[in-house]
Motif scaffolding. Structure first.
Motif, PDB file in Angstrom:
ATOM      1  N   ASN A  13       0.458  -1.379  -0.072  1.00 28.16           N
ATOM      2  CA  ASN A  13       0.283   0.047  -0.393  1.00 28.16           C
ATOM      3  C   ASN A  13       0.674   1.051  -0.196  1.00 28.16           C
ATOM      4  OD1 ASN A  13      -2.794  -1.404   2.009  1.00 28.16           O
ATOM      5  ND2 ASN A  13      -1.850  -1.770   0.017  1.00 28.16           N
ATOM      6  N   TYR A  63      -3.393  -0.704  -3.138  1.00 33.57           N
ATOM      7  CA  TYR A  63      -3.905  -1.224  -2.508  1.00 33.57           C
ATOM      8  C   TYR A  63      -4.455  -2.796  -2.826  1.00 33.57           C
ATOM      9  CZ  TYR A  63      -4.502   3.326  -0.177  1.00 33.57           C
ATOM     10  OH  TYR A  63      -4.006   4.246   0.900  1.00 33.57           O
ATOM     11  N   SER A  64      -4.691  -2.899  -4.260  1.00 35.18           N
ATOM     12  CA  SER A  64      -4.750  -3.830  -4.246  1.00 35.18           C
ATOM     13  C   SER A  64      -4.909  -4.463  -5.809  1.00 35.18           C
ATOM     14  CB  SER A  64      -6.534  -4.686  -3.902  1.00 35.18           C
ATOM     15  OG  SER A  64      -7.112  -3.922  -5.640  1.00 35.18           O
ATOM     16  N   THR A  66      -6.505  -5.420  -8.309  1.00 38.63           N
ATOM     17  CA  THR A  66      -7.482  -5.320  -8.606  1.00 38.63           C
ATOM     18  C   THR A  66      -7.391  -4.054 -10.431  1.00 38.63           C
ATOM     19  OG1 THR A  66      -8.658  -3.984  -7.607  1.00 38.63           O
ATOM     20  CG2 THR A  66     -10.163  -5.704  -7.969  1.00 38.63           C
ATOM     21  N   GLU A  72      -2.771   0.330 -10.622  1.00 37.77           N
ATOM     22  CA  GLU A  72      -2.725  -1.290 -10.128  1.00 37.77           C
ATOM     23  C   GLU A  72      -2.265  -2.281 -11.029  1.00 37.77           C
ATOM     24  OE1 GLU A  72      -5.930  -0.211  -6.950  1.00 37.77           O
ATOM     25  OE2 GLU A  72      -6.588  -1.167  -8.593  1.00 37.77           O
ATOM     26  N   TYR A 101      -5.014  -7.248   2.740  1.00 35.71           N
ATOM     27  CA  TYR A 101      -5.999  -7.628   1.599  1.00 35.71           C
ATOM     28  C   TYR A 101      -5.524  -8.404   0.975  1.00 35.71           C
ATOM     29  CZ  TYR A 101     -10.362  -7.174  -1.257  1.00 35.71           C
ATOM     30  OH  TYR A 101     -11.116  -7.559  -1.784  1.00 35.71           O
ATOM     31  N   LEU A 102      -4.525  -7.189  -0.303  1.00 40.59           N
ATOM     32  CA  LEU A 102      -3.267  -7.172  -0.303  1.00 40.59           C
ATOM     33  C   LEU A 102      -2.120  -8.664  -1.227  1.00 40.59           C
ATOM     34  CD1 LEU A 102      -2.083  -5.587  -3.105  1.00 40.59           C
ATOM     35  CD2 LEU A 102      -0.967  -4.620  -1.440  1.00 40.59           C
TER      36      LEU A 102
ATOM     37  N   LYS B  27     -14.766  -0.941  -6.690  1.00 39.68           N
ATOM     38  CA  LYS B  27     -13.460  -1.885  -6.001  1.00 39.68           C
ATOM     39  C   LYS B  27     -12.450  -1.153  -5.320  1.00 39.68           C
ATOM     40  CE  LYS B  27     -12.811  -5.177  -9.317  1.00 39.68           C
ATOM     41  NZ  LYS B  27     -14.418  -6.783  -9.189  1.00 39.68           N
ATOM     42  N   ARG B  28     -12.308   0.554  -5.493  1.00 40.42           N
ATOM     43  CA  ARG B  28     -11.728   0.888  -4.979  1.00 40.42           C
ATOM     44  C   ARG B  28     -11.907   1.105  -2.952  1.00 40.42           C
ATOM     45  NH1 ARG B  28      -7.006   3.590  -5.334  1.00 40.42           N
ATOM     46  NH2 ARG B  28      -7.179   1.774  -6.078  1.00 40.42           N
ATOM     47  N   ASP B  31     -11.719  -2.503  -1.537  1.00 42.33           N
ATOM     48  CA  ASP B  31      -9.844  -2.531  -1.349  1.00 42.33           C
ATOM     49  C   ASP B  31     -10.197  -1.773  -0.213  1.00 42.33           C
ATOM     50  OD1 ASP B  31      -9.722  -3.041  -3.837  1.00 42.33           O
ATOM     51  OD2 ASP B  31      -9.123  -2.026  -4.509  1.00 42.33           O
TER      52      ASP B  31
END
Lengths: 672, 75
Positions: A13, A63-64, A66, A72, A101-102, B27-28, B31
């Motif tokens: 993050n 943060y992820s 996606t 990202e 989460y990541l 999604k954001r 997250d």
């Protein structure tokens, strides 16, 4: 002895100390560039440790995985398609739940993950007792506690990386199960995929199935080019609809729920939190700093102190650099026989480059202070406070940070807009950024203020900064209602807890931004300086910068345009043209054309300007076309010539109009 | 019945019932830990400007417009 190159990717993050870990790992041996075809920064470094060489890639903070922002997508594409040997996931130990989460997504991707529990000292201070061995058992990946700022645990990360990179057997990494109903559908889709498709880029069938159920736009886009994919994509769509009926909520929510559920269980088992949940220090500070009434005054005070400190600290350094280049130019002209070469070296290169390099102290000091404010967590609060105002011009609080950076130098400021996810937001922020008065314009203000407004110097300079901000706001209003219509991205941003910033971390940040300025000084400005010199020195035989030189001729031709603004003299036009190289060069040009040393410049200016026309000139300098380095960076960031040319044209038009209003309005009111 | 998150006062704990929004923002938000079914606390709501939420262990700033589109129920 075997020497093996191990590729490590750093993921995490924002605000978790990733760049500090990167620096601790690679030291000075790093290279900053862009990801191919994307305006996202790519940092790479190398190191040697225990007979192994490593290549470390710092992925953008996300943060992820996606496909929401370019950051990202870049991070994920690298992990999936380039398959680094090891992924070190840096997490903030004080906020494990969101960070993990990541981790889950990285494990799902099939990466060899090492979890670095960074800032573990802060977690301890907060009373969190984290059992890293238990987390390691539960997730099936190595977990190491680190304190990056003290380089604690960094060697251990490398030891683990060597071990993990050498492992070939099937990993022990746990794969999250999403509950019976969901799992069945994932498996069904997975089987269908492995039967029908030849997956590109090393996608695994299971991961692809999951991504399709998550309706991941990037994966879908990439699969569309694959043979037989239509059938699979249709099946995935049907499954989504079916699952939505079953769960009564979005599939995404069910998946997020399952992931967070697993994490919550894991945290419960392996982290002991202090029993009393006292109000944190951060919340206490926020009560004051983000207060409805106090927020803006505190922010303005912080900005005022920031500038004050920048000017005070940088002044002596600037004097030193000025003296050094003065001496260098003299020495050069004394040791090279008089002629065009001597003139090129001393008038052109040395004084030109010198007049740019003199901005190193204020720019670096300003960026250092901004880095300290960012690392402490205050900048995110400033974005919160300014959101309401930014909203009025169709932007939100996040766009505010690039605007503040613009006070230092617009080049890194424009590059900082990369954090904005929406193209329209980004473009608008870029287009109004040049009105933020950069450090290079200040010396022009100071000189004129001293010559014409000796009793109100501070006020005159301050008024120009304010005017710049007001014009930025007004242009933002106009542009967001005309050329750049459309919704801005929703404003969602993390407020990191307040932390005591480290000097090292702040220095790294300062260097990352400041070096952009240095690079521009070394390349584009050098070339431009030579060009301006040539235009001022030819046709052969004319005196440097004389009215008969090419530059003087052009200046004479366009001078009438500036008549209504109060400075229709050809010398002013020439000075403004050279200011396109870098705005502070305006001063040097006046010195050259008036044929006076710096000390005599004030008196010479007083003969050619009135206080009113001087102020009008300053307004024009503030607003007209930004320097060529800014134009070049806009070209690169927008990937077209359209926007830099537009910026050059519209800022100059705005400058003319505002200066016209100032001068003619001033005349009407009886000023001279 | 649900109500928009934007109307929830400070220090209230709420549960997210539904979120209206495009693919990206959903999604954001998830997250960041905001998705249907999560519990969160409003830390600050000045009735204009953005809100500050407590989600998991972090503080999240969210624009008022987005907060209008998140339907919640009181815990």
């Amino acid at each position: 002895m075997t020497v093996k190159k191990i590729r490590i990717a750093l993921a995490g993050n924002p605000n978790v100390g990733k760049s500090v870990i990167f620096n601790a790992l690679t030291g000075g041996r790093q290279h900053v560039g862009n990801w191919p075809g994307k305006t996202v920064e790519k940092k790479e470094g190398t190191l040697k440790y225990k007979n192994h060489s490593f290549k470390v890639i710092d992925l953008p903070g996300t943060y992820s995985l996606t496909a929401y922002s370019i950051d990202e997508i870049v991070a994920r594409d690298y992990l999936v398609e380039e398959k680094p040997d090891v992924v070190i996931h840096v997490v903030d130990s004080t906020n494990l739940e969101r960070n993990l989460y990541l981790t889950i997504q990285l494990i799902e991707l099939g990466a060899k993950v090492i979890l670095a529990l960074n800032m573990s000292d802060l977690a301890e201070k907060k009373g969190l007792r984290i059992d890293e061995r238990h987390i390691s058992r539960l997730l099936g990946i190595p977990v190491i506690k680190t304190v990056a700022t003290k380089e604690k645990g960094v060697k251990k990360l490398l030891d683990k990386a060597i071990k993990l990179a050498g492992e070939t057997k099937e990993s022990k990494r746990k794969v999250l199960t999403y509950g019976k109903e969901l799992e069945e559908h994932i498996e069904e889709l997975r089987d269908c995929i492995s039967k029908k498709l030849e997956l590109p880029f090393g996608y695994t069938p299971k991961w692809t199935a999951l991504k399709l159920l998550e309706n991941d736009k990037e994966v879908i886009k990439k699969l569309k080019g694959v043979k037989n994919s239509a059938h699979v994509l249709k099946k995935a769509r049907e499954t989504r609809v079916h699952l939505q009926d079953v769960f009564g909520e979005d599939v995404d929510s069910s998946i997020a729920d399952a992931r967070y559920g697993l994490i919550a269980g894991l945290i419960k088992e392996s982290v002991k939190k202090p029993a009393v949940n006292r109000i944190s220090m951060s919340d206490q500070i926020d009560k004051v700093v983000t207060n409805k009434y106090l927020g803006i005054p505190i922010f303005l005070l912080a900005m005022f102190l920031m500038f004050q400190l920048t000017f005070e600290v940088s002044a002596p350094f600037m004097e030193l650099i000025d003296e050094f280049f003065g001496w260098l130019a003299q020495t050069a002209s004394a040791s090279i026989p008089a002629g065009w070469l001597s003139s090129l070296v001393s008038d052109g290169i040395i004084s030109g480059v010198g007049s740019v390099l003199i901005f190193i102290p204020p720019i670096f000091i300003l960026f250092l202070i901004i880095a300290l404010l960012e690392d402490s967590g205050y900048m995110a609060r400033a974005a919160f406070i300014m959101d309401k105002l930014m909203h009025k011009i169709g932007l939100h609080g996040k766009s505010f940070i690039p605007m503040i950076l613009g006070f230092g130098c617009n080049v890194p400021a424009i590059m900082a807009t990369r954090t904005l996810s929406n193209r329209k937001d980004r473009l608008l922020t870029i287009l109004i950024n040049p009105f933020m008065s950069c450090g290079a314009r200040l010396p022009v203000y100071i000189l004129f203020a001293a010559a014409f407004f000796p009793n109100n110097q501070g006020l005159v300079v301050f008024s120009l900064y304010i005017l710049g901000m007001m014009v930025a706001i007004i242009m933002g209003l106009i542009l967001s209602r005309t050329l750049l219509k459309g919704l801005s991205a929703p404003f969602v941003m993390e407020l990191p807890p307040y932390r005591v910033p480290t000097i090292k971390g702040a220095l790294i940040h300062m260097w990352e931004r400041g070096s952009l300025f240095l690079r521009k000084a070394g390349t584009i400005i050098f070339a431009a300086v030579v060009l301006v010199w040539a235009l001022s020195s030819f046709p052969a035989g004319v005196e440097y910068g004389a009215q008969e030189s090419y530059l003087g001729q052009v200046g004479t031709a366009i001078a009438p345009v500036f008549g209504p603004l109060g400075f229709g003299d050809w010398r002013a036009s020439v000075a403004l043209m050279t200011g396109f190289v870098a705005k502070e060069i305006v001063i040097g040009t006046f010195g050259t054309i008036y044929g006076v040393e710096e000390g005599g410049l004030e008196a010479a200016l007083q003969q050619h300007f009135t206080p009113l026309s001087a102020y009008s000139f300053l307004v024009f300098v503030l607003l007209y076309v930004p320097c060529m380095a800014v134009i070049a960076v806009i070209k690169r960031e927008t990937n077209s010539w359209k926007w830099p040319l537009f910026t050059a044209a519209y800022t100059t038009a705005v400058a003319w109009i505002v200066a016209f209003i100032v001068y003619q309005g001033g005349l009407l009111l009886g000023f001279v | 019945m649900g109500m928009p998150l934007a109307m929830v006062g400070a220090h209230e704990k709420v549960r997210v019932k539904s979120i209206v929004g495009g693919y990206g923002i959903m999604k954001r938000l998830s997250d960041m830990g905001i998705y249907e079914g999560t519990t969160l606390e409003v830390v600050r709501n000045d009735s204009t400007g953005p809100l500050i939420l407590k989600v998991l262990d972090s503080r999240i700033v969210i624009g008022r417009g987005q907060a209008q589109k998140i339907m919640v129920e009181m815990k």
